[in-house]
Design an enzyme around this catalytic site. Structure first.
Site, PDB file in Angstrom:
ATOM      1  N   HIS A 210       0.903  -1.231  -0.023  1.00  0.00           N
ATOM      2  CA  HIS A 210       0.159  -0.030  -0.083  1.00  0.00           C
ATOM      3  C   HIS A 210       0.906   1.126   0.129  1.00  0.00           C
ATOM      4  O   HIS A 210       0.197   2.187  -0.386  1.00  0.00           O
ATOM      5  CB  HIS A 210      -0.961   0.007   1.133  1.00  0.00           C
TER       6      HIS A 210
HETATM    7  C1  UD1 Z   1      -2.245   5.178   6.223  1.00  0.00           C
HETATM    8  C2  UD1 Z   1      -1.103   5.490   6.803  1.00  0.00           C
HETATM    9  C3  UD1 Z   1       0.079   4.467   6.683  1.00  0.00           C
HETATM   10  C4  UD1 Z   1      -0.624   3.259   7.417  1.00  0.00           C
HETATM   11  C5  UD1 Z   1      -1.702   2.927   6.243  1.00  0.00           C
HETATM   12  C6  UD1 Z   1      -2.482   1.483   6.812  1.00  0.00           C
HETATM   13  C7  UD1 Z   1      -0.690   7.982   7.049  1.00  0.00           C
HETATM   14  C8  UD1 Z   1       0.265   9.084   6.298  1.00  0.00           C
HETATM   15  N1  UD1 Z   1      -0.627   6.762   6.470  1.00  0.00           N
HETATM   16  O1  UD1 Z   1      -2.046   4.974   4.777  1.00  0.00           O
HETATM   17  O2  UD1 Z   1       1.221   4.872   7.666  1.00  0.00           O
HETATM   18  O3  UD1 Z   1       0.327   2.267   6.896  1.00  0.00           O
HETATM   19  O4  UD1 Z   1      -2.651   3.872   6.558  1.00  0.00           O
HETATM   20  O5  UD1 Z   1      -3.416   1.270   5.765  1.00  0.00           O
HETATM   21  O6  UD1 Z   1      -1.354   8.315   7.885  1.00  0.00           O
HETATM   22  N2  UD1 Z   1      -9.288   4.715   1.559  1.00  0.00           N
HETATM   23  C9  UD1 Z   1     -10.532   3.958   1.462  1.00  0.00           C
HETATM   24  N3  UD1 Z   1     -11.101   3.749   2.729  1.00  0.00           N
HETATM   25  C10 UD1 Z   1     -10.774   3.882   3.765  1.00  0.00           C
HETATM   26  C11 UD1 Z   1      -9.447   4.597   3.973  1.00  0.00           C
HETATM   27  C12 UD1 Z   1      -8.710   5.135   2.706  1.00  0.00           C
HETATM   28  O7  UD1 Z   1     -11.119   3.813   0.273  1.00  0.00           O
HETATM   29  O8  UD1 Z   1     -11.371   3.406   5.022  1.00  0.00           O
HETATM   30  C13 UD1 Z   1      -8.583   5.222   0.431  1.00  0.00           C
HETATM   31  C14 UD1 Z   1      -8.914   6.674  -0.004  1.00  0.00           C
HETATM   32  O9  UD1 Z   1      -8.894   6.669  -1.470  1.00  0.00           O
HETATM   33  C15 UD1 Z   1      -7.627   7.076   0.279  1.00  0.00           C
HETATM   34  C16 UD1 Z   1      -6.572   6.324   0.409  1.00  0.00           C
HETATM   35  O10 UD1 Z   1      -7.343   4.991   0.718  1.00  0.00           O
HETATM   36  O11 UD1 Z   1      -7.237   8.564  -0.161  1.00  0.00           O
HETATM   37  C17 UD1 Z   1      -5.431   6.488   1.238  1.00  0.00           C
HETATM   38  O12 UD1 Z   1      -5.861   6.669   2.716  1.00  0.00           O
HETATM   39  P1  UD1 Z   1      -5.123   7.233   3.778  1.00  0.00           P
HETATM   40  O13 UD1 Z   1      -5.683   7.345   5.174  1.00  0.00           O
HETATM   41  O14 UD1 Z   1      -4.792   8.765   3.318  1.00  0.00           O
HETATM   42  O15 UD1 Z   1      -3.678   6.683   3.736  1.00  0.00           O
HETATM   43  P2  UD1 Z   1      -3.316   5.118   3.507  1.00  0.00           P
HETATM   44  O16 UD1 Z   1      -2.612   4.930   2.379  1.00  0.00           O
HETATM   45  O17 UD1 Z   1      -4.225   4.226   4.052  1.00  0.00           O
END
Ligand code: UD1
Length: 369
Positions: A210
């Site tokens: 991821h």
């Molecule tokens: C976040 C953490 C990372 C952790 C990871 C575990 C930060 C900077 N990053 O990254 O350290 O390893 O979580 O998963 O805090 N999305 C969904 N549904 C959700 C959540 C996210 O669809 O419930 C999608 C959205 O398109 C979003 C993308 O995932 O924009 C990224 O989510 P985000 O929370 O920004 O960061 P992660 O890549 O999950």
């Protein structure tokens, strides 16, 4: 008798829940001393990225759900800070506990500190020294302003001391993720996860990806996928897809190819217990996650980490983890050489014994007495 101290325990994203659950349980055991409120920022919000972890880990539902959701780093961090400040002002907790290194961790630590509420950071002191990782910024900022720093390994203590942190603030307590792992391992037996996935003990690989560095660049992601498809001819691969990876595999036109490869089993993100079952019996774990490197070490399963560095060098020293970067040929060599090995001599790191959360609550008890 003194009134109980009110504690905010903050969770935001998937890797936070398994760190908070054992802490919440230990704090609850001393409910005469501590009154704990769970604050969920809502950084992760999908049922399979959030709700299922509350069920699997017996974590009580949050007292406050801030509903922040996705956005750029600045948007997400800012929104968490604004919403968290409101509840801090309303309830004035005595202590805010943050765990791990996600955006919610740093945002809540900064907010509390500016309101002069003491902050405790669980999983303090880890350093990748890679400033391109948003988590490294979150770790350094959070540690710099936390009053109590709970470290999972000796190298974390050394990192903090080198940065000038005074030793009284540092408490080496072990790894709270491993508290969750050891407490939940017995529950995996009745789940039939392997049968449901159609795989046999020791005869499949689990994979998670991821990190932006692996999944945001078409060329990098396609290179990794090529190697994985070759590996799938040898052993089935189970790949629970993180939303970011799924979105990009689709956008780059790679998802269809993967789905048509016999031996690659793509699933939605899995809950804690199913993932633990799979990891426990895997022949090998391929990942770019931080926590999985630690879980693999305690489960005694070889781990190949698709990153240039790790903030968890203790997993490499333990003889479990190989950090191989994102270049296809290096990954290929590491995967196939690991497959040809017959077992590894893995040493479990100091204090990864299931009692880190007890030690943390002992320190808090002393702190307030
Ligand atoms: C976040 C953490 C990372 C952790 C990871 C575990 C930060 C900077 N990053 O990254 O350290 O390893 O979580 O998963 O805090 N999305 C969904 N549904 C959700 C959540 C996210 O669809 O419930 C999608 C959205 O398109 C979003 C993308 O995932 O924009 C990224 O989510 P985000 O929370 O920004 O960061 P992660 O890549 O999950």
């Amino acid at each position: 008798m003194k009134p109980a101290k009110s504690i905010f325990l903050v969770v935001g994203a998937r890797p936070n829940f398994m760190k908070a659950a054992p802490l919440q349980q230990q704090l609850d055991r001393r409910s005469a001393l501590f009154h704990t409120r769970i604050i969920h920022t809502g950084q992760h919000y999908d049922a399979d990225m959030s709700d299922i972890f509350f069920q699997d880990l017996d974590l009580p539902l949050p007292d406050h759900f801030l509903g922040i959701g996705s956005g750029s780093h600045a948007e997400q961090t800012g929104r968490v800070m604004m919403a968290f400040e409101r509840i801090c002002l309303e309830e004035r907790p005595d202590l805010v506990i943050v765990v791990g290194d996600v955006n919610s961790t740093m945002a809540c630590a900064i907010t509390a500190k500016k309101l002069r509420i003491p902050v405790a950071h669980v999983e303090a002191g880890l350093r990748s020294r890679d400033w391109t990782m948003p988590e490294e910024v979150n770790r350094v900022v959070t540690d710099r302003i936390s009053d109590l720093l709970f470290t999972p390994s000796r190298d974390a203590d050394q990192n903090l001391l080198r940065e000038g942190v005074s030793p009284e603030r540092i408490h080496f307590v072990g790894n709270v993720m491993i508290d969750s792992l050891l407490a939940n391992l017995p529950k995996t037996e009745s789940r039939n996860t392997l049968a449901k996935m159609g795989v046999k003990k020791g005869r499949y690989v689990t994979l998670t990806l991821h990190r932006p560095s692996n999944v945001d660049e078409p060329k990098v992601l396609a290179g990794i996928v090529d190697v994985l498809i070759d590996l799938a001819h040898e052993l089935p691969i189970i790949w629970p897809l993180h939303p970011r990876a799924k979105k990009n595999l689709k956008a780059f036109g790679i998802l269809g190819r993967l789905e048509n490869t016999l031996g690659v089993k793509i699933t939605e993100p899995l809950g804690y217990l199913d993932m633990l079952s799979l990891n426990q019996h895997a022949r090998m774990i391929i990942t770019d996650s931080g926590g999985l490197q630690e879980e693999a070490t305690v489960l005694g399963v070889s781990c190949i980490t698709l990153r240039e560095n790790t903030e968890r060098p203790v997993t490499v020293e333990a003889g479990c983890n190989r950090v191989v970067g994102s270049h296809p040929e290096t990954i290929r060599a590491a995967l196939f050489s690991t497959l040809s090995m017959n077992g590894q001599n893995i040493r479990i790191p100091e204090l990864w014994d299931g009692k880190a959360s007890v030690r943390i609550v002992d320190v808090l008890t002393r702190f307030y007495s």
